[in-house]
Write a protein that holds these residues in place. Structure first.
Motif, PDB file in Angstrom:
ATOM      1  N   PRO A 146       0.801  -1.235   0.000  1.00 52.59           N
ATOM      2  CA  PRO A 146       0.000   0.000   0.000  1.00 52.59           C
ATOM      3  C   PRO A 146       0.827   1.275   0.000  1.00 52.59           C
ATOM      4  O   PRO A 146       0.403   2.286  -0.571  1.00 52.59           O
ATOM      5  N   GLU A 147       2.013   1.249   0.634  1.00 51.55           N
ATOM      6  CA  GLU A 147       2.797   2.485   0.734  1.00 51.55           C
ATOM      7  C   GLU A 147       3.517   2.865  -0.547  1.00 51.55           C
ATOM      8  O   GLU A 147       4.063   3.962  -0.656  1.00 51.55           O
ATOM      9  N   GLY A 148       3.524   1.989  -1.544  1.00 53.13           N
ATOM     10  CA  GLY A 148       4.133   2.334  -2.819  1.00 53.13           C
ATOM     11  C   GLY A 148       5.413   1.574  -3.105  1.00 53.13           C
ATOM     12  O   GLY A 148       6.042   0.999  -2.208  1.00 53.13           O
ATOM     13  N   ARG A 149       5.811   1.570  -4.367  1.00 57.15           N
ATOM     14  CA  ARG A 149       7.004   0.849  -4.794  1.00 57.15           C
ATOM     15  C   ARG A 149       8.262   1.419  -4.117  1.00 57.15           C
ATOM     16  O   ARG A 149       8.459   2.646  -4.070  1.00 57.15           O
ATOM     17  N   PRO A 150       9.132   0.556  -3.600  1.00 55.72           N
ATOM     18  CA  PRO A 150      10.365   1.047  -2.959  1.00 55.72           C
ATOM     19  C   PRO A 150      11.243   1.835  -3.918  1.00 55.72           C
ATOM     20  O   PRO A 150      11.926   2.780  -3.512  1.00 55.72           O
ATOM     21  N   LEU A 185      -6.308  10.844   3.552  1.00 60.95           N
ATOM     22  CA  LEU A 185      -5.638   9.966   4.510  1.00 60.95           C
ATOM     23  C   LEU A 185      -5.280  10.722   5.783  1.00 60.95           C
ATOM     24  O   LEU A 185      -5.439  10.200   6.898  1.00 60.95           O
ATOM     25  N   VAL A 186      -4.802  11.947   5.635  1.00 62.28           N
ATOM     26  CA  VAL A 186      -4.456  12.761   6.806  1.00 62.28           C
ATOM     27  C   VAL A 186      -5.692  12.997   7.675  1.00 62.28           C
ATOM     28  O   VAL A 186      -5.637  12.884   8.910  1.00 62.28           O
ATOM     29  N   LYS A 330      -0.012   3.082  10.831  1.00 62.08           N
ATOM     30  CA  LYS A 330      -1.453   3.341  10.789  1.00 62.08           C
ATOM     31  C   LYS A 330      -1.863   3.874   9.419  1.00 62.08           C
ATOM     32  O   LYS A 330      -2.914   3.508   8.886  1.00 62.08           O
ATOM     33  N   CYS A 331      -1.018   4.719   8.831  1.00 63.54           N
ATOM     34  CA  CYS A 331      -1.331   5.281   7.514  1.00 63.54           C
ATOM     35  C   CYS A 331      -1.282   4.202   6.436  1.00 63.54           C
ATOM     36  O   CYS A 331      -2.100   4.203   5.517  1.00 63.54           O
TER      37      CYS A 331
END
Length: 471
Positions: A146-150, A185-186, A330-331
């Protein structure tokens, strides 16, 4: 006999036509429960179509439960298939789409925040896309994190440190579908009903709407030519966050000086709240050196939001959110619940685009073009309005603010201006406390060529002159 209007000129197959027409008559009650349908042979003869057409149409109705077949008796309308009909909505073809209307009327829109879409680096993007699509492993086509491609987060952390003074580890970055998702999201991450949100006034109406969805309370702080008036921060309140656009205040265009930035950081530490920094339009600064981010001064109290919509294209839907370390997990969960992940292949293309230096070269090129368009817009305004306009917020970004002190940009005037083939946007639309900026409008110029800018300013002047005569 059942009359069905078959139309052989349509692209719809005959089987589908027969099925749909019988289905519609069953649903609206023209064919009632228990009523026998014609035999397949009789109906095929009547309609002059192959019997197989009728057989397949009946089979489809049978499979969906509209009819029942009784051995030796025929096909009958099933029980419970009547649906009371409601008023139909207008056909999509009859709806008026604003974009098409504007094209037909040769409308010139000074909407802010739109880059020069015709100058998107298509060839470079296509070349990188081709390489990525041919070289990546098959596993990349699956679900992602979910946080995106490294790859993108790593190259982005280096790029932001170099260009914006952002101090972050790649693990602190969450790739989002534009700044709007980052803000959403924030709001979900930090806010609950009745929480206090301090924000600049005016500030884009979309951001106000996002924070209002949490039933938070908005506390406006006025801005001046330097951004938020931090001396007015409330001492007896406990806000959850302060939202700011310090590098280029939207819409008025101020840049927050270091003294006010320090005041904000001290305030956030004292009240134990977060600062949410929207780095709006900061890449295109035309006067003075680049301004460093607020995040670089206190990474544990600042959430930093950026987007590629203004730099490259809104169609990419690519942005990012940089978080203090204790909010990361959490995000990530919120992002997973939102959309699983941002499209992986687009992230890999963007990572290569940044890593190989194409983004910086594109920004350098576009800064020259936008500065030229900005200067031309200012020249047109001063010449056309005989220096009777005041112009603000032109040092950075893709828009400027025009003040005509003797005018109130009411709904009536704005609609009148639009009749002359030009659309402008009032600052008042973005205010929390109303009636402060009724004589100011936002003029975006990034997406307009010089001839369009000149034509738009002339139309605006003509509209205002005619409005004065009318009134």
């Amino acid at each position: 006999m059942l009359w069905i209007p078959i139309d052989r000129s349509l692209d719809i197959p005959l089987i589908r036509q027969v099925y749909q027409l019988i289905r519609e008559r069953i649903l609206n009650g023209n064919l009632q429960s228990g009523e026998k349908l014609p035999s397949t042979r009789a109906l095929s003869t009547e309609l002059k179509v192959s019997r197989n057409v009728i057989l397949e149409a009946y089979d489809q109705l049978l499979a969906e439960g509209f009819v029942v077949s009784r051995m030796g008796s025929g096909t009958f309308v099933a029980e419970g298939t009547f649906l009371e009909q409601q008023k139909k909505i207008p056909s999509f073809h009859s709806l008026n789409w604003g974009e098409d209307k504007n094209k037909e009327n040769d409308m010139i829109s000074f909407r802010s925040g739109i880059p020069a879409l015709d100058l998107f680096p298509r060839k470079t993007w296509a070349k990188l896309s081709y390489t990525i699509w041919n070289d990546i492993a098959s596993s990349t086509f699956g679900y992602d994190i979910p946080e995106g491609r490294p790859e993108l987060r790593q190259v982005l952390s280096r790029y932001l440190l170099k260009t914006r003074g952002v101090d972050c580890h790649p693990e602190q970055i969450v790739i989002t579908s534009g700044a709007t998702q980052a803000l959403t999201l924030v709001s979900k991450l930090l806010l609950s009903p009745d929480d206090l949100v301090i924000m600049e006034d005016p500030i884009t109406n979309d951001i106000q709407t996002i924070f209002k969805t949490t039933d938070s309370i908005l506390y406006p702080i006025p801005v001046d030519e330097y951004g938020m008036k931090t001396s007015l921060l409330p001492v007896n309140k406990n806000p959850k966050l302060v939202f700011i656009t310090p590098s280029h205040q939207f819409p008025l265009g101020g840049t927050l000086p270091i003294q006010r930035r320090i005041q904000l950081i001290n305030y956030s530490r004292k009240t134990n709240c977060y600062l949410v920094e929207d780095d709006y339009d900061s890449e295109f600064r035309y006067e003075g050196p680049p301004v460093s981010s607020l995040q670089g001064l206190d990474p544990e109290h600042v959430l930093y939001i950026g987007s590629f919509s203004k730099i490259l294209s809104p169609a990419l839907r690519m942005g990012y959110l940089i978080l203090p370390s204790h909010l990361i997990e959490k995000c990530r969960k919120l992002k997973w619940f939102s959309d699983l992940h941002t499209p992986s292949l687009d992230q890999l293309i963007l990572a290569r685009f940044i890593g190989e230096g194409y983004l910086e070269r594109h920004i350098t090129k576009m800064k020259k073009i936008y500065k030229d368009r900005r200067n031309f817009l200012i020249h047109c305004l001063e010449i056309t309005f005989s220096n009777k306009v005041n112009i603000f917020g032109y040092s950075t970004g893709l828009h400027l603010i025009v003040e005509l002190s003797e005018f109130h940009f009411s709904k009536e005037l704005l609609e009148w201006i639009e009749q002359f083939g030009v659309k402008v946007y009032p600052v008042e639309d973005h205010t929390i406390e109303k009636e402060k900026y009724t004589n100011r409008i936002i003029l975006g110029f990034g997406h307009l060529k010089k001839e369009e800018i000149k034509k738009g300013v002339i139309r605006l002047h003509k509209a205002i002159d005619n409005f004065k005569l009318k009134n």
